[in-house]
Design a protein around this motif. Sequence first.
Motif, short mmCIF file in Angstrom:
data_model
loop_
_atom_site.label_atom_id
_atom_site.label_comp_id
_atom_site.label_asym_id
_atom_site.label_seq_id
_atom_site.Cartn_x
_atom_site.Cartn_y
_atom_site.Cartn_z
N UNK A 1 13.55 6.62 -3.32
CA UNK A 1 14.73 6.86 -2.49
C UNK A 1 15.56 5.61 -2.35
N UNK A 2 14.89 4.42 -2.23
CA UNK A 2 15.62 3.16 -2.13
C UNK A 2 16.42 2.88 -3.40
N UNK A 3 15.93 3.38 -4.54
CA UNK A 3 16.59 3.07 -5.82
C UNK A 3 17.76 3.99 -6.13
N UNK A 4 17.87 5.13 -5.43
CA UNK A 4 18.93 6.09 -5.74
C UNK A 4 20.08 5.95 -4.75
N UNK B 1 22.39 10.61 -1.24
CA UNK B 1 21.55 11.23 -0.21
C UNK B 1 20.26 11.73 -0.84
N UNK B 2 19.12 11.39 -0.25
CA UNK B 2 17.82 11.85 -0.73
C UNK B 2 17.01 12.32 0.45
N UNK C 1 11.20 14.71 -4.36
CA UNK C 1 12.34 14.03 -3.75
C UNK C 1 13.59 14.77 -4.20
N UNK C 2 14.32 15.30 -3.23
CA UNK C 2 15.56 16.03 -3.51
C UNK C 2 16.73 15.08 -3.33
N UNK C 3 17.61 15.04 -4.30
CA UNK C 3 18.80 14.20 -4.25
C UNK C 3 20.04 15.07 -4.34
N UNK C 4 21.03 14.83 -3.49
CA UNK C 4 22.32 15.53 -3.53
C UNK C 4 23.38 14.48 -3.81
N UNK C 5 24.09 14.65 -4.89
CA UNK C 5 25.00 13.61 -5.35
C UNK C 5 26.29 14.22 -5.87
N UNK C 6 27.40 13.49 -5.82
CA UNK C 6 28.62 13.99 -6.48
C UNK C 6 28.33 14.36 -7.92
N UNK C 7 28.87 15.46 -8.38
CA UNK C 7 28.57 15.95 -9.72
C UNK C 7 28.86 14.89 -10.79
#
Length: 546
Positions: free
Chosen positions: A363-366, A369-370, A377-383
């Motif tokens: 999570x620290x590396x992404x 939002x995680x 680990x679910x990540x939501x990111x701009x497409x």
Amino acid sequence: MAPTLRRVATIAPLHLVVLAGRERLDRPVRWVAVSELEDPTPFLEGGELVLTTGMRLADADAVPYVSRLVARGAAGLGFGVGLSHGAVPPSFVAAAEAEGLPLFEVPRDTPFIAIGKAVSELLAAEQYEEISRAFAAQGRLTRAALQPEGVEAVIDRLAREIGGWVLLLDETGAVRHAAHVTGHVTGHVTGVTGVTGSAAGTAGGREPGWAEAAARTLEPELIRLRRTPTLSSVALAGPDEHVIVQPLGRRAFFAVGSSRPFSPTRHTIVNAAGSLLTLSIEQERARGREQRAAEARVRAAALSLLLAGEVGAAEEALAALSGKPGRQAGPPARKPPQPPQLPRGPLSVLACAHADVDLDDLAEALPCFTAPRGGLLVAITPAAEAEAIAEIAGRHGRVGVSSPGVVTVEGSADDTAGRVAGNVAGDLAAGLDQAERALASATPAKPVVRFPDLAGQGLLSLLDPAAGASFAAALLAPLREYGSRADLVESLRAYLTCNGHWDAAAQRLGVHRHTLRYRMRRVSELLGRDLDDPAARAELWIALSL
């Protein structure tokens, strides 16, 4: 520091008279040696006050006798009178004066043992004082460690205790904190690190950048300590500087430098500081882990709210993460802080599975939002950023990526009411389902799989996605819940992929074939299915593919 000859000469009850070498009376006395040998030097170590009555010595022996004592490093010579000689022979006085060896006349009424006792008492008092100084310094260092700034306070205190400079370095060798005592440090790390600095005692102390320059030149010693775990420290000495480098656990180092050699007491102080720094850094890391765990729980709750359609409530929960970060043991995080609110615009969902990497570390590396969810680990990111973030996550595990823009959130970043296009909860659930489906098809050889790439997979594409996913989750649940370090799901996948060939499947997993046989027995027992049955294999393969 041992007592000097001058201090011994001032002890009134001994009635010692200095006959030669007055300019050398500041020599330290480390012991008293009584000998009537013509050559006592084989039994000396250096630094002794030699006492003799001259029983076997004549005038002709004066020069060679005194020369041998000087060559051996004797501190001085005490010549007892009233027995073999009524007075100290002038030849010995002249030889001692010529060689610069302090010479005392010891009267008949002063027993040699009295001189030995007096020196022993002075040495004991000096040792007690040294120990007291060490304990006092340890107390000051401990109080510094209890201050809010903790590690930095210990570094500053240690620099004052040794009258030199101290560097705290992270695991990469970068300077985390530096301190020195102006006026009590040498101008350069001469002969040790080769770093040129400003002269000691100047108003500004060392030149700007001296700490970074010293850290760069100490890098070879840090490499030695990393490569040789048995090394507890490295000591370096040059004409003008003495340096000690010590590791602090496995993720930090500290270096201490002084213009004076490190005495046993100063070594004790440095070691005490090292222990306190190690403890403080480990405590900081523990606090950091606790903080990250708490933040992960907040993000997990926010994800649940988003899946329930409560966008505003989720963003209020995320806003709590924008407070002051906790203290970290090392340099600041290189990634930007996670957005306290859900990004606007078209979004993608990633599902990341990392068996050998802590999810908090991932999570620290992404930079998005995680949130942890169900061991993933679910990540939501701009497409537009999904590909770059998937590449980062795929370096250490498997990643499933949803279709681009599967979720769309409109409105400004300050719009906590969460004006949205469509059903955010439904779209997000669909995106998460897509990411998990893609993740199920990811392998170590192909760690990143995108949901659109799954199109055209034959029979599986004819199945109802929701019903199939529910079936797969229920069928494989006993394997996921099995309380063992072994990953039975991945073991079953490898076994079926290799068509039941033990050696090929075991090699694919990197385990022994007997280990794989044991795992498959456990799979059969947990699922209640015969893995030799083609129908059971087909059913399980479909579940794994879904």
